[in-house]
Scaffold this active site. Structure first.
Site, short mmCIF file in Angstrom:
data_model
loop_
_atom_site.label_atom_id
_atom_site.label_comp_id
_atom_site.label_asym_id
_atom_site.label_seq_id
_atom_site.Cartn_x
_atom_site.Cartn_y
_atom_site.Cartn_z
N GLU A 17 -5.82 -4.78 10.46
CA GLU A 17 -4.81 -3.75 10.68
C GLU A 17 -5.12 -3.01 11.98
OE1 GLU A 17 -2.66 -2.53 6.86
OE2 GLU A 17 -4.48 -1.35 6.94
N GLU B 266 -7.08 4.78 7.52
CA GLU B 266 -6.89 6.21 7.22
C GLU B 266 -8.14 6.78 6.54
OE1 GLU B 266 -3.10 5.67 5.32
OE2 GLU B 266 -2.25 5.19 7.28
N SER C 67 2.98 -1.99 10.37
CA SER C 67 4.44 -2.06 10.58
C SER C 67 5.02 -3.45 10.31
CB SER C 67 4.81 -1.56 11.98
OG SER C 67 4.37 -0.22 12.15
N ASN D 46 0.86 -1.18 0.00
CA ASN D 46 0.00 0.00 0.00
C ASN D 46 0.90 1.23 0.00
OD1 ASN D 46 -1.82 2.03 0.50
ND2 ASN D 46 -2.33 1.36 2.59
N TRP D 47 1.01 1.86 -1.17
CA TRP D 47 1.96 2.97 -1.29
C TRP D 47 1.42 4.27 -0.71
CZ3 TRP D 47 3.94 2.20 -7.04
CH2 TRP D 47 4.61 0.96 -7.13
N LYS D 48 0.14 4.30 -0.35
CA LYS D 48 -0.49 5.51 0.20
C LYS D 48 -0.21 6.71 -0.71
CE LYS D 48 -0.33 3.37 4.70
NZ LYS D 48 -0.28 3.50 6.13
N GLY E 72 2.68 -1.03 4.34
CA GLY E 72 2.77 0.38 3.99
C GLY E 72 4.22 0.78 3.79
N GLY E 73 4.82 1.35 4.83
CA GLY E 73 6.18 1.90 4.75
C GLY E 73 7.18 0.98 4.07
N HIS F 135 -9.79 1.28 4.56
CA HIS F 135 -8.51 1.43 5.26
C HIS F 135 -8.70 2.38 6.44
CE1 HIS F 135 -4.42 2.67 6.17
NE2 HIS F 135 -4.05 1.53 5.63
N GLY G 92 2.00 2.47 10.69
CA GLY G 92 2.94 3.58 10.52
C GLY G 92 3.60 4.03 11.81
P1 PGA Z 1 2.52 0.37 7.66
O1 PGA Z 1 1.09 0.60 6.96
O2 PGA Z 1 3.08 -0.91 7.13
O3 PGA Z 1 3.33 1.56 7.25
O4 PGA Z 1 2.26 0.32 9.13
C1 PGA Z 1 0.21 -0.47 6.75
C2 PGA Z 1 -1.07 0.03 6.13
O5 PGA Z 1 -1.56 1.10 6.51
O6 PGA Z 1 -1.64 -0.62 5.24
#
Ligand code: PGA
Length: 253
Positions: free
Chosen positions: A167, A97, A212, A9-11, A233-234, A95, A173
Site C-alpha cells: 500500500e 495509518e 484507492s 478495510n472499513w477503518k 478502503g473507501g 497498516h 485515501g
Molecule cells: P483506500 O484505502 O482504498 O481508501 O485508499 C486502502 C487502505 O488503507 O487499506
C-alpha cells in the site's frame, strides 16, 4: 495459481444499521461459491454483529489491529485470542495509518505479526512507502526493512500463513492510484525479496495492492502477474462497488 483475495478495510466507519445494510448488500450480491476469497474488516465493535450476519456466507471476517498476548493490563487493547473468538480469520498488521498516526514501529509491527500467528489468525502485513520516500528513490529500501524486520523476528516460515499488502502511503485515501506498472514493479520486488529466503513461498504468497483501488481501476491492477487481490478502503464501504471489484478479480482468473 494464487487465489485472489479481495479485502474490505472499513477503518473507523459504520453505525450498527449501516453495517447491517452493507453486509446484507455484500452477502446478497456475492456468489454462493466464489472463485476468489472475500474478506471484510470491520471495527472491533462491529465484529460480533458482522460475524452473525456472515454465518451462511463464504465472505470471511477479519480485524484491523490487535495487541500482544492473550489477556493483560493493556487498557483499550484487544488480543488475537479475542478476535478469534468472535470469528476472525485474518487481521491487518502494520497498516500505514497504524504506523504513521499511532507510531507503530518496525519492532511492534513484527511482534504483532507473531502475536497474530500465535492466536491462529492469518496476518495481512501492510507495507509501503510515503510520497517523499518514493521521490527519494527509497521505495525498495523501505519495503525491504518493513519485510525483513518481520522475517527476522518471526522467521521466514511464518510468512506461510500470511498475506502481504503493498500500500503506497501516497495512494491511500487520496484518489491517487499507483499505475498497474508502478504497482507491478513493487510487487515483483517484494516477491523477489521473499524468494531470496524461500523460492516456493515467494511463488505461493498472495500480495495485495491497496491504495484507492476501485471498480474503475481494479481490472487493470488485477491483470498484473504479481497482484493477487486488493485491500480496499473507501470503495469497500459501498456494497455495489466492493462487489464490482470482486467481479473484476473473478474475471482476472
Ligand atoms: P483506500 O484505502 O482504498 O481508501 O485508499 C486502502 C487502505 O488503507 O487499506
Amino acid at each position: 495459481m494464487r487465489k485472489p483475495l479481495i479485502a474490505g478495510n472499513w477503518k473507523m466507519h459504520g453505525s450498527l444499521p449501516q453495517v447491517d445494510t452493507l453486509v446484507q448488500g455484500i452477502t446478497q450480491g456475492a456468489k454462493a461459491d466464489p472463485k476468489i476469497d472475500i474478506l471484510v474488516l470491520p471495527t472491533f465493535i462491529h465484529l460480533a454483529q458482522v460475524h452473525a450476519l456472515l454465518s451462511h456466507s463464504p465472505v470471511m471476517l477479519g480485524a484491523q489491529n490487535l495487541y500482544l498476548g492473550q489477556q493483560g493490563a493493556f487498557t483499550g487493547e484487544v488480543s488475537g485470542t479475542m478476535l478469534k473468538e468472535v470469528g476472525c480469520q485474518f487481521v491487518l498488521i502494520g497498516h500505514s495509518e497504524r504506523r504513521h498516526l499511532f507510531h507503530e514501529d518496525l519492532a511492534l509491527v513484527a511482534a504483532k505479526f507473531k502475536a497474530a500467528l500465535e492466536a491462529g489468525l492469518k496476518p495481512i502485513l501492510c507495507i509501503g512507502e510515503t510520497q517523499q520516500e518514493r521521490e527519494q528513490n527509497q521505495t525498495e529500501t523501505v519495503i525491504r526493512s518493513q519485510l525483513e524486520s518481520v522475517i527476522q523476528f518471526a522467521g521466514i516460515s511464518a510468512l506461510q500463513q500470511a498475506v502481504i499488502a503493498y500500500e503506497p502511503v501516497w495512494a491511500i485515501g487520496t484518489g491517487l492510484t499507483a499505475t498497474p506498472e508502478q504497482a507491478q514493479t513493487v510487487h515483483a520486488t517484494i516477491r523477489g525479496l521473499i524468494a531470496q529466503n524461500n523460492v516456493d513461498l515467494a511463488d505461493t504468497i498472495r500480495i495485495l495492492y491497496g491504495g484507492s483501488m476501485k471498480a474503475e481501476n481494479a481490472a487493470s491492477l488485477l491483470a498484473m502477474p504479481d497482484i493477487d487481490g486488493g485491500l480496499i478502503g473507501g470503495a469497500s464501504l459501498n456494497a455495489a462497488s466492493f462487489l464490482a471489484i470482486c467481479s473484476a478479480a473473478e474475471a482476472s482468473l
